[in-house]
Structures are given as C-alpha cells and as structure tokens.
Motif scaffolding. Structure first.
Motif, short mmCIF file in Angstrom:
data_model
loop_
_atom_site.label_atom_id
_atom_site.label_comp_id
_atom_site.label_asym_id
_atom_site.label_seq_id
_atom_site.Cartn_x
_atom_site.Cartn_y
_atom_site.Cartn_z
N GLY A 1 -9.37 -23.90 -34.00
CA GLY A 1 -8.14 -23.15 -33.79
C GLY A 1 -6.95 -23.59 -34.62
O GLY A 1 -5.85 -23.08 -34.41
N SER A 2 -7.11 -24.50 -35.56
CA SER A 2 -6.01 -24.92 -36.42
C SER A 2 -6.58 -25.50 -37.70
O SER A 2 -7.76 -25.86 -37.77
CB SER A 2 -5.13 -25.96 -35.72
N GLN A 3 -5.71 -25.63 -38.72
CA GLN A 3 -6.16 -26.21 -39.97
C GLN A 3 -6.55 -27.67 -39.77
O GLN A 3 -7.52 -28.15 -40.36
CB GLN A 3 -5.07 -26.10 -41.03
N GLU A 4 -5.78 -28.38 -38.93
CA GLU A 4 -6.11 -29.78 -38.65
C GLU A 4 -7.52 -29.90 -38.06
O GLU A 4 -8.31 -30.77 -38.46
CB GLU A 4 -5.09 -30.38 -37.67
N CYS B 1 -9.95 -27.67 -38.32
CA CYS B 1 -10.93 -27.26 -39.34
C CYS B 1 -11.20 -28.41 -40.30
O CYS B 1 -12.35 -28.66 -40.69
CB CYS B 1 -10.43 -26.03 -40.10
N ASP B 2 -10.14 -29.11 -40.70
CA ASP B 2 -10.30 -30.26 -41.60
C ASP B 2 -11.16 -31.34 -40.95
O ASP B 2 -11.99 -31.98 -41.62
CB ASP B 2 -8.94 -30.84 -41.97
N ALA B 3 -10.99 -31.54 -39.64
CA ALA B 3 -11.79 -32.54 -38.92
C ALA B 3 -13.26 -32.14 -38.93
O ALA B 3 -14.15 -33.00 -39.08
CB ALA B 3 -11.29 -32.69 -37.49
N CYS B 4 -13.54 -30.84 -38.79
CA CYS B 4 -14.93 -30.37 -38.82
C CYS B 4 -15.57 -30.62 -40.18
O CYS B 4 -16.72 -31.06 -40.27
CB CYS B 4 -14.98 -28.87 -38.48
N VAL B 5 -14.83 -30.36 -41.24
CA VAL B 5 -15.36 -30.58 -42.59
C VAL B 5 -15.58 -32.07 -42.82
O VAL B 5 -16.59 -32.48 -43.42
CB VAL B 5 -14.39 -29.98 -43.64
N ALA B 6 -14.66 -32.90 -42.34
CA ALA B 6 -14.81 -34.35 -42.51
C ALA B 6 -16.06 -34.87 -41.80
O ALA B 6 -16.67 -35.85 -42.24
CB ALA B 6 -13.57 -35.07 -41.97
N GLU C 1 -19.94 -27.62 -43.89
CA GLU C 1 -19.78 -27.10 -45.24
C GLU C 1 -18.49 -26.28 -45.35
O GLU C 1 -17.82 -26.28 -46.38
CB GLU C 1 -20.99 -26.23 -45.58
N ALA C 2 -18.16 -25.58 -44.27
CA ALA C 2 -16.92 -24.80 -44.20
C ALA C 2 -16.55 -24.66 -42.73
O ALA C 2 -17.41 -24.65 -41.85
CB ALA C 2 -17.10 -23.43 -44.85
N ALA C 3 -15.25 -24.55 -42.47
CA ALA C 3 -14.75 -24.33 -41.12
C ALA C 3 -13.74 -23.20 -41.16
O ALA C 3 -12.89 -23.16 -42.07
CB ALA C 3 -14.13 -25.60 -40.55
N PHE C 4 -13.80 -22.31 -40.19
CA PHE C 4 -12.98 -21.11 -40.18
C PHE C 4 -11.99 -21.17 -39.02
O PHE C 4 -12.38 -21.39 -37.87
CB PHE C 4 -13.86 -19.86 -40.04
N ASN C 5 -10.72 -20.95 -39.34
CA ASN C 5 -9.68 -20.90 -38.31
C ASN C 5 -9.78 -19.55 -37.61
O ASN C 5 -9.45 -18.52 -38.19
CB ASN C 5 -8.30 -21.08 -38.95
N TYR C 6 -10.22 -19.55 -36.36
CA TYR C 6 -10.47 -18.28 -35.67
C TYR C 6 -9.19 -17.51 -35.37
O TYR C 6 -9.24 -16.33 -35.04
CB TYR C 6 -11.29 -18.50 -34.40
N ARG C 7 -8.04 -18.16 -35.52
CA ARG C 7 -6.77 -17.45 -35.32
C ARG C 7 -6.38 -16.66 -36.56
O ARG C 7 -5.52 -15.76 -36.48
CB ARG C 7 -5.66 -18.45 -34.98
N GLU C 8 -6.98 -16.98 -37.69
CA GLU C 8 -6.60 -16.33 -38.96
C GLU C 8 -7.78 -15.67 -39.67
O GLU C 8 -7.59 -14.68 -40.38
CB GLU C 8 -5.98 -17.38 -39.90
#
Length: 323
Positions: free
Chosen positions: A172-175, A177-182, A186-193
């Motif tokens: 739900g946020s860029q932060e 999503c960045d944690a998921c990639v870390a 391979e990619a993480a999608f912000n479901y709000r955007e």
C-alpha cells in the motif's frame, strides 16, 4: 499466571490483563514458559467476535509463541523439559504459560533469538501449507502475493524466492513496495496507484496467487492469472463473496482453492511441522530466510499491539514480550 483475555467482543481496548490458572499438559502435549508471543490478524478477528477458537482450545488469543518447555505430558518423546522451542498454538499465546501438542513444536533455528522465533510458526505454517503443499509452487513459476509487507507476505516472498520462483507482490505504499523488492520480489505494485491485473499480465500472468483480501479481488485475481493458474485464498479482509465468471474458469483451466490453519487436525499440523523442519528450518539456520520484525510490545500493552497491526502501518511481524 498473567494473561491477556478478551473481556468482550470489540476493539483493541477490550484486551485486559488478568490472572489465570497455569495450563497442565494433556497426553502428547507440552507446556511452554512463553518468552515472546506473535501477534496475528486472526487474533484481532477473535477479539472482535468473528473467529471463535476450536472446541477444546483456550479462549485466550495467541496462535504462536517461543520459549522454554517446562512440562511434558504422557507420550511426549520429541521434546524434553528445558528445550527452547517455537510452537504453533491452538490459542492461549498471550500468557506466561501455554499448552500445545508437542508435534507442533519446532526447535529455535540456530542463530535466531526467541523473539525472532516467536514470529515463525503461524506465518511459516500458513505459507508452506498453502503456497507449496496446496498451491504446488515450483521453481520458475510466477508467484504473486498480496499484502507483501505483512507477516504472511514477507514470509511468502522469501520462501518463494528461495525455492526458485519469480516473485511479485502488492503493497500500500512505496516504502512497503521497496521492502518487498529488498526481500526478493522482482516487482511490487502499489495497489493504491497501480492496477495489479494489468501489471501482472504484462509479465505473462501469475501461475499462483496468494490472497487474503477476497471480495472484489477474487475476480481481479482470476484475470491476473496465467492460463492453468491457481488462486489460493487464505482470508477475506474485503468479504467472502464475489461474482465469478465460470466460463473464464473453465476455458482457461483455472483453479481456486484455499484453507484456514487453525481448524485443521493436530495430525495435519504435525505433517506441516515435519515438512518445515526438513525443508525450511535449514534456510533459517543459514540466514537465507529470516523473519521480518516490526515492533515489540509488553504483554500488558497488547491493545497497542493490536492497534498497530490494524493500522496496517507495520512491515513484518509484531510481537509481545511476555517473559
């Protein structure tokens, strides 16, 4: 012993510190002196009156804990008094002592603290049984997990990556999503955007999706699946019902399945524990996989821990310090 009970169905404020008799081990059970207890969404559902404990289970919340075995019932041979373990619980983890089947105990992995170990059972049992046993995830497949920054999500990302899958997540946020990639996505999608259906289809669709949202996500998940793909449902935060296009299900050979962990038999949970001991515990001991920690609260601050969890601001697991 000190324990946290649900005084009445409601919000976090209904969690109250109380005194309870110490549990005694029944046949094939152990009693654990709890050092830390994990906090999970089912605890909040039980607190709200929406998830009753199974017959014979403690009415106290808490589905996982780590600590020292202090008593063994008749028939217990797999663990002994003095062992440090983490365990899947039928309930009762928000207390200084808890009883659980010995077969649901696992050793604290080498290099991990009791605090870290308390974060393992509920999420690792859930992810392993649904993603690998039920969903049959294989190396090279595309795997999408919703809520990638949750305890379930951070576990699923790491395990799927460790076993060779291509991993994708929503958060739900860029932060987040960045944690998921870390962690290995391979990619993480912000479901709000972002439209995760469109994003996932661009990668060829998901071979397996792990979802705890339900409701309108169910139909969207089917669209995000590749042909012959599988949707595994483990919760329904937005509702258990949806309109489905069964033509899509049939012509694209899609599978919908799912499970909940707590109502399963003791034997079924023991089988999951055996698989984790063989397949996953070496990954934890080597450091290839690790629990993601968010915040620690004292036992008497369980209400604040629930408020933190329900805010969805956390990344990873929340724990209660008990002993």
């Amino acid at each position: 012993m000190k324990a946290i009970e649900i005084s009445q169905p409601g919000g976090p404020e209904v969690l109250a510190l109380t005194d309870r008799p110490m549990p005694q081990p029944e046949n094939d059970q152990v009693v654990i002196k709890v050092a830390y207890a994990g906090v999970n969404r089912p605890d909040a559902l039980q607190r709200a009156g929406l998830y009753n404990p199974p017959k014979g289970a403690s009415d106290l919340p808490g589905l996982e804990a780590a600590g020292e075995v202090v008593a063994c019932g008749a028939g217990v041979a797999s663990v002994k008094v003095g062992d440090l373990v983490c365990a899947l619980l039928p309930g009762g983890g928000y207390a200084e002592f808890v009883a659980t089947p010995a077969a649901h105990c696992l050793p604290v992995p080498g290099g991990l603290s009791l605090k870290q170990a308390a974060c393992l059972p509920e999420t690792f049992f859930t992810v392993w049984s649904n993603v690998f046993m039920r969903g049959q995830l294989r190396g090279g497949q595309r795997f999408l997990v919703h809520g990638g920054s949750s305890g379930i999500g951070t576990t699923a990302i790491q395990l799927a990556k460790a076993f060779g899958a291509r991993v994708f997540a929503t958060a739900g946020s860029q932060e987040k999503c960045d944690a998921c990639v870390a962690l290995g996505a391979e990619a993480a999608f912000n479901y709000r955007e972002d439209d995760f259906v469109e994003k996932m289809r661009a990668f060829g669709g998901a071979d397996l999706i792990l979802d705890m949202v339900g409701g309108p996500y169910i139909q969207r998940n089917l669209k995000a699946l590749a042909d012959d793909g599988t949707l595994v449902q483990i919760a329904f935060l937005q509702g258990p019902k949806a309109d489905l296009n069964l033509v899509q299900l049939m012509t694209r050979r899609l599978t919908i399945t799912g499970s909940t962990l707590r109502p399963q038999s003791d034997l079924a949970k023991a089988w999951i524990a055996d698989a984790l001991r063989a397949e996953v515990w070496p990954l934890l001991a080597s450091g290839r996989v690790a629990p993601v920690m968010d915040q620690e609260f004292a036992l008497e601050d369980a209400a604040a821990a629930h408020a933190r969890m329900e805010s969805s601001a956390h990344i990873g697991k929340i724990v209660l310090k008990v002993g």
